[in-house]
Design an enzyme around this catalytic site. Structure first.
Site, short mmCIF file in Angstrom:
data_model
loop_
_atom_site.label_atom_id
_atom_site.label_comp_id
_atom_site.label_asym_id
_atom_site.label_seq_id
_atom_site.Cartn_x
_atom_site.Cartn_y
_atom_site.Cartn_z
N THR A 1 -7.93 -4.44 -1.57
CA THR A 1 -8.33 -5.76 -1.98
C THR A 1 -9.38 -6.11 -0.75
O THR A 1 -10.31 -6.54 -1.07
CB THR A 1 -7.29 -6.74 -1.64
N ASP B 1 0.72 -1.29 -0.07
CA ASP B 1 0.05 0.03 0.00
C ASP B 1 0.89 1.25 -0.09
O ASP B 1 0.40 2.39 0.53
CB ASP B 1 -1.11 -0.05 1.26
N VAL C 1 2.44 13.92 -3.80
CA VAL C 1 1.64 14.90 -2.90
C VAL C 1 0.12 14.42 -3.28
O VAL C 1 -0.87 15.55 -2.72
CB VAL C 1 2.02 16.25 -2.83
N HIS D 1 -3.83 -2.44 -6.78
CA HIS D 1 -3.03 -1.18 -6.93
C HIS D 1 -4.10 -0.33 -7.49
O HIS D 1 -5.10 -0.56 -8.25
CB HIS D 1 -2.03 -1.07 -8.04
N LYS E 1 2.59 1.99 -5.31
CA LYS E 1 3.31 1.51 -6.37
C LYS E 1 2.66 1.53 -7.77
O LYS E 1 3.11 2.04 -8.59
CB LYS E 1 3.46 0.00 -5.99
N GLY E 2 1.14 1.24 -7.77
CA GLY E 2 0.48 1.72 -9.09
C GLY E 2 0.68 3.01 -9.42
O GLY E 2 0.57 3.07 -10.72
N THR F 1 -5.96 -12.98 3.04
CA THR F 1 -7.27 -12.23 2.35
C THR F 1 -8.17 -13.38 1.93
O THR F 1 -9.13 -13.11 1.26
CB THR F 1 -6.67 -11.68 1.21
#
Length: 423
Positions: free
Chosen positions: A299, A12, A413, A40, A15-16, A127
Site C-alpha cells: 500500500t 504482509d 517457497v 495483497h 495472505k493474498g 497510511t
C-alpha cells in the site's frame, strides 16, 4: 464449510497468495474488515495483481464479497475494477458484491487523517487513507453507508447534515474545510454511487445461505493479528479488529458455523511503520531478509523492518485466533544464511518471558532469547514437494511446528501459485 483466514503477525504474511491458492475450493471469498490501507499481491505466471479492496479469489470461479465491517473508498474500488477489466478479468455484479451496510470513506476522512498524523509528535504510521476516521464515524453513527452512496438524494442529504461538523474538525486541525462541500467531489461520488449500485447485496444473508446449502465460504482477513485495534501493539495498530473472531461479528455469521481457522505465518517477521518489533535486525541478516524478500509495503511502498521468527508473539496469535492450522510462507528467503535464529522467549529486565507483555511499552523493552539452527544454501524456489526441501530447511519447519503446537498445513517457497505445497 466456513473457513477464516488471518495474518498472524503484523500483516504482509502472504495472505493474498494463500487465498488465491485456496479459492478454487471455495464458492464465496469474503473480506471482513479494513480498507485500502491493506494490500495483497497475487502472482499468476507473469501477471502480478496488487489489490487493496477486492478479495483475492477474483481470478477463479469464486464470488467475492466485501462485508460491512470494511470501510470502502469507492474511487479506489472503481480503479481496481478498471485495472482488472483491462487485463481481461470480468468484474460483473455476479462476480463481486458489496454489503449495503459498508461504510464509505469520504474525502474529508482522508484529509482529517493526513492532518492528524502531521500534527502528532510521535507518529503512529498511519497510511493516511482515512481508515480510522471512517471507523470513528461508524461508531458515532455518523457514517455514509453503501446504501446511501447509491441513492444520490440520500447521499446529498447526509453530506449536508454532516458538513458543519466536518468543516469544523478540519479547520481545527489547520486544514481547508472547503473539501467537505466541494461540488466536483460531490458530483464524483454521486457518479461512483451510480456505477457501483449493481454490486450492492446482503453479505450476511449470502454467506448463511451458502453454508446452509453445503457450499464453501472463505473469510479473508486484512493486515495482521498484532495490528488489531484491541489486542495489537497499541497505539501502533489499525482501526479495526483483525483477529478471527471479528469475522463472525462483522459478517453476521454465528461462531458455531466456523469449521477451520487458518493462520498465515511468515518464516521470519516484518513490520511496516512504527511500533515494537523485538527481533528487529540491523545487520547483514536483516539486509538479506529485506532484499531477498523484497520487503516493501504493497500500500505505502515503505520499507518493511525485518527480524527473526518471534515465537512468543505467535503463541499469542494462536490464542487470539484459535488457529486449527497454519501456512508458512517465504521459507525460500532464508536460503544462503549460515545461521537461522528463532526467538523462543524474551528477557525483560532480567526476567524470562515466554509470552508477550500486555503493555506495548514493555514489549519494546524486551530483548530476544534465541535458539540457533543451521542454515542452508539450497535454492528452494523450484521445490514442488515438502519432502524435497533441504534438510536444514526441513528441520527449521519441524522445529517451528513443534514449538507452535499447531500443524503447518502449507509451505510456500515463492510468490507463484505453483510454489506452495501441502506439508
Amino acid at each position: 464449510m466456513f473457513t477464516i483466514l488471518t495474518g498472524s503477525q503484523f500483516g504482509d504474511e502472504g495472505k493474498g497468495k494463500i487465498v488465491d491458492l485456496l479459492s478454487k475450493d471455495y464458492d464465496l471469498v469474503v473480506r471482513f474488515q479494513g480498507g485500502d490501507n491493506a494490500g495483497h499481491t497475487v502472482v499468476v505466471g507473469d501477471d502480478v495483481y496488487k489489490l487493496h479492496l477486492i478479495p483475492s479469489g477474483f481470478l477463479l470461479d469464486s464470488r467475492v464479497l466485501i462485508g460491512p465491517g470494511t470501510v470502502l473508498n469507492p474511487e479506489v474500488l472503481a480503479e481496481e475494477i478498471d485495472m482488472l477489466e483491462k487485463t481481461g478479468v470480468e468484474v460483473s455484479s455476479d462476480k463481486l458484491g458489496i454489503d449495503a451496510k459498508t461504510s464509505i470513506i469520504m474525502p474529508y476522512h482522508v484529509e482529517l487523517d493526513s492532518l492528524r498524523e502531521s500534527l502528532r509528535k510521535e507518529k503512529i504510521g498511519t497510511t493516511k487513507k482515512g481508515i480510522g476516521f471512517a471507523y470513528v464515524d461508524k461508531i458515532a453513527r455518523d457514517e455514509v453507508r453503501m446504501s446511501d452512496l447509491v441513492d444520490s438524494e440520500i447521499l446529498m442529504n447526509r453530506l449536508t447534515e454532516m458538513a458543519a461538523s466536518k468543516e469544523a474538525a478540519i479547520r481545527e486541525l489547520g486544514g481547508d474545510p472547503s473539501i467537505v462541500t466541494d461540488s466536483e467531489l460531490m458530483d464524483k461520488y454521486v457518479k461512483l454511487g451510480q456505477r457501483l449500485a449493481p454490486y450492492v447485496t446482503d453479505v450476511s444473508y449470502e454467506i448463511n445461505k451458502a453454508i446452509s446449502e453445503g457450499k464453501n465460504v472463505l473469510a479473508e482477513g486484512a493486515q495482521g493479528t498484532f495490528l488489531d485495534v484491541i489486542h495489537g501493539t497499541q497505539k501502533f495498530v489499525t482501526s479495526s479488529s483483525t483477529i478471527a473472531g471479528s469475522a463472525c461479528a462483522n459478517l453476521g455469521v454465528g461462531p458455531t458455523k466456523v469449521d477451520e481457522v487458518l493462520g498465515i505465518v511468515k518464516a521470519y517477521i516484518t513490520r511496516v511503520g512504527e511500533g515494537p518489533l523485538p527481533t528487529e535486525l540491523h545487520d547483514e541478516a536483516g539486509a538479506h531478509l529485506h532484499d531477498v524478500g523484497h520487503e516493501f509495503g504493497t500500500t505505502t511502498g515503505r520499507s518493511r523492518r525485518c527480524g527473526w521468527f518471534d515465537l512468543p508473539l505467535l503463541k499469542k496469535a494462536i490464542n487470539l485466533n484459535g488457529y486449527t492450522s497454519v501456512a508458512l510462507t517465504k521459507l525460500d528467503v532464508l536460503s544462503d544464511l549460515d545461521v537461522v535464529k528463532v526467538c523462543v522467549a524474551y528477557d525483560l529486565n532480567g526476567e524470562r518471558l515466554d509470552y508477550p507483555p500486555e503493555d506495548t511499552s514493555l514489549l519494546s523493552m524486551c530483548k530476544p532469547i534465541y535458539d540457533e539452527l543451521e542454515g542452508w544454501s539450497d535454492d528452494l524456489t523450484g521445490v514442488k514437494r515438502y519432502e524435497d526441501i533441504a534438510r536444514a530447511a526441513h528441520d527449521y519447519v519441524e522445529k517451528l511446528e513443534g514449538m507452535m503446537g499447531v500443524p503447518i498445513k502449507y509451505v510456500s517457497v515463492g510468490p507463484g501459485r505453483e510454489q506452495t505445497f501441502e506439508k
